[in-house]
Design an enzyme around this catalytic site. Structure first.
Site, mmCIF file in Angstrom:
data_model
loop_
_atom_site.group_PDB
_atom_site.id
_atom_site.type_symbol
_atom_site.label_atom_id
_atom_site.label_comp_id
_atom_site.label_asym_id
_atom_site.label_seq_id
_atom_site.Cartn_x
_atom_site.Cartn_y
_atom_site.Cartn_z
ATOM 1 N N LYS A 52 0.798 -1.227 0.000
ATOM 2 C CA LYS A 52 0.000 0.000 0.000
ATOM 3 C C LYS A 52 0.831 1.277 0.000
ATOM 4 O O LYS A 52 0.293 2.350 -0.215
ATOM 5 C CB LYS A 52 -0.958 -0.015 1.183
ATOM 6 C CG LYS A 52 -2.009 -1.082 1.060
ATOM 7 C CD LYS A 52 -2.864 -0.858 -0.181
ATOM 8 C CE LYS A 52 -3.983 -1.875 -0.222
ATOM 9 N NZ LYS A 52 -5.017 -1.486 -1.156
ATOM 10 N N SER A 269 -2.523 -12.324 5.001
ATOM 11 C CA SER A 269 -3.172 -12.221 3.684
ATOM 12 C C SER A 269 -2.279 -12.833 2.605
ATOM 13 O O SER A 269 -2.771 -13.253 1.554
ATOM 14 C CB SER A 269 -3.524 -10.776 3.345
ATOM 15 O OG SER A 269 -2.363 -9.993 3.206
#
Lengths: 323, 93
Positions: A52, A269
């Site tokens: 991100k 994740s």
């Protein structure tokens, strides 16, 4: 002493210059199909610790160029953690104030990192998941038009970061890619990398992996409260994706542990995305799968993901946002 | 054939609180029509008036989203597990 050729200084002038160009490593040892190699791209190597960072930098610099973000202005963003952390890093370096709306059941390390870089954390109900954070942030943005609301779920600078960065890096480092597997959150990674790869070679397949998020979102009254990221609709994600598969917390944790056996310390994740890559490997005859590891394991140490009993950790993960 | 269908929390109220129900059919479309017959209030949550899958519903056969298989024509066989999940904002990795 080793011989060193000194040409010129090779030092980044800002930590932001270190975002991107993440390494890839072959993890075919985990592939159940000997004809299929698996390569993982380690986005945890970014300075803010996740994929991100790319999105945060891309959204903030696009907004600066378009005049939507002025010096010293306040930014507002709903996030389950990593985008907020990336934005906190960029905001700190560039001198903006950041407010993040964060579900109150994310891991404590995420909150700590946000506060370390000076972001103000506003809690949204954990029972409503990311949906609740998005809803609350949208209401706050309407009430405060003076804040810059870049909104990763609806900002094309999010997939653009991957179309211009992550995608070309993958082709440069692994030109024999046949399948791309990544988690589906905002859909930015899949849309950006996926579009780039299809332009490179239309035969490359794009597989999405998602957590069974809707299973635990008990704040949902009916299905009309559902949510599809606007960028997914705008860039016709349904057309782009070749397959979408759901991976639960237990498989996510098991594959995160398998990676650790290879010396790769990744977040939960990553285990979900890898479980998707393993399924892909079982379903195709031959090829090369590239899978994205969104972040490292540091922010999940407190969850006991590597050390506690698998069923206990799985139950804990059901009540924590890890994706 | 009879297929087990796992319902998300948000749909259980339409099925007397059950988390897993049985439905008949050899395709996803047939299974959803049978669910709508058994639980009429669930009907407009699953399918649109045109008989298409509701925008915010994701249906999976053994963890694969049917939108990326053969949509409502996706075949189901004995032993398959069908799961319904609402589309919600995902996390951000």
């Amino acid at each position: 002493m080793a011989e060193i050729t000194m040409v010129s200084r090779r030092v980044a002038t800002s930590v932001l210059d270190l975002i991107g160009n993440t390494p890839m490593v072959d993890i075919s040892a985990l592939s159940p199909n000997r004809e299929v190699s698996i390569v993982i791209k380690l986005e945890g190597q970014n300075p803010g610790g996740s994929v991100k960072d790319r999105v945060a930098l891309s959204m903030i610099e696009s907004a600066e160029k378009e005049g939507l973000l002025l010096p010293g202005q306040t930014l507002l963003e709903p996030t389950s953690g990593n985008t907020g952390i990336g934005m906190a890093l960029v905001a700190r370096v560039k001198g903006y104030t950041l407010k993040v709306v964060l579900p109150d059941n994310v891991s404590p390390e995420r909150r700590a990192l946000l506060e370390l870089w000076g972001a103000e954390v506003i809690d949204s109900p954990g029972s409503e998941g990311s949906n609740g954070a998005v809803k609350m942030a949208r209401e706050m943005a309407e009430a405060h038009p003076e804040w810059a609301f870049l909104y990763q779920y609806g900002n094309l600078a999010n997939p653009r970061a991957h179309f211009e960065g992550t995608g070309p890096e993958i082709v440069r480092d692994c030109p024999d890619i046949t399948h791309f597997v990544a988690g589906l959150g905002t859909s930015g990674t899949l849309l950006g990398v996926g579009r780039f790869l299809k332009e490179y070679n239309p035969d490359v397949e794009v597989w999405a992996v998602e957590p069974p998020a809707g299973e635990v979102v008990d704040g949902l009254r009916n299905l009309d409260d559902g949510y599809i990221p606007p960028i997914f609709t705008e860039l016709n994600g349904e057309e782009l994706l070749d397959r979408k598969t759901v991976v639960g917390p237990k498989d996510s944790i098991l594959w995160t542990r398998k990676l650790a056996e290879l010396g790769i310390f990744a977040g939960i994740s990553t285990g979900a995305a890898l479980a998707g890559a393993i399924r892909c490997s079982q379903k195709i005859e031959s090829g090369c799968i590239v899978v994205i590891s969104p972040d490292g394991g540091w922010k999940y140490l407190s969850t006991g993901a590597w050390t506690d009993d698998i069923d206990v950790v799985t139950e804990r993960a059901r009540n924590t946002i890890y994706f | 054939m009879t297929i087990d269908v796992r319902l998300p929390t948000v749909l259980r109220q339409h099925a007397g609180g059950q988390a897993i129900v049985q439905a008949e059919g050899s395709s996803i479309g047939e299974v959803l029509v049978d669910l709508s017959r058994q639980f009429p209030t669930m009907s407009d949550q699953l399918l649109t008036e045109k008989g298409e899958l509701h925008k915010f519903v994701n249906v999976y056969v053994n963890d694969d989203d049917v939108r990326y298989l053969d949509k409502l024509d996706t075949k189901v066989e004995d032993g398959d597990v069908v799961s319904i999940l609402p589309a919600v904002a995902g996390g951000d990795g």
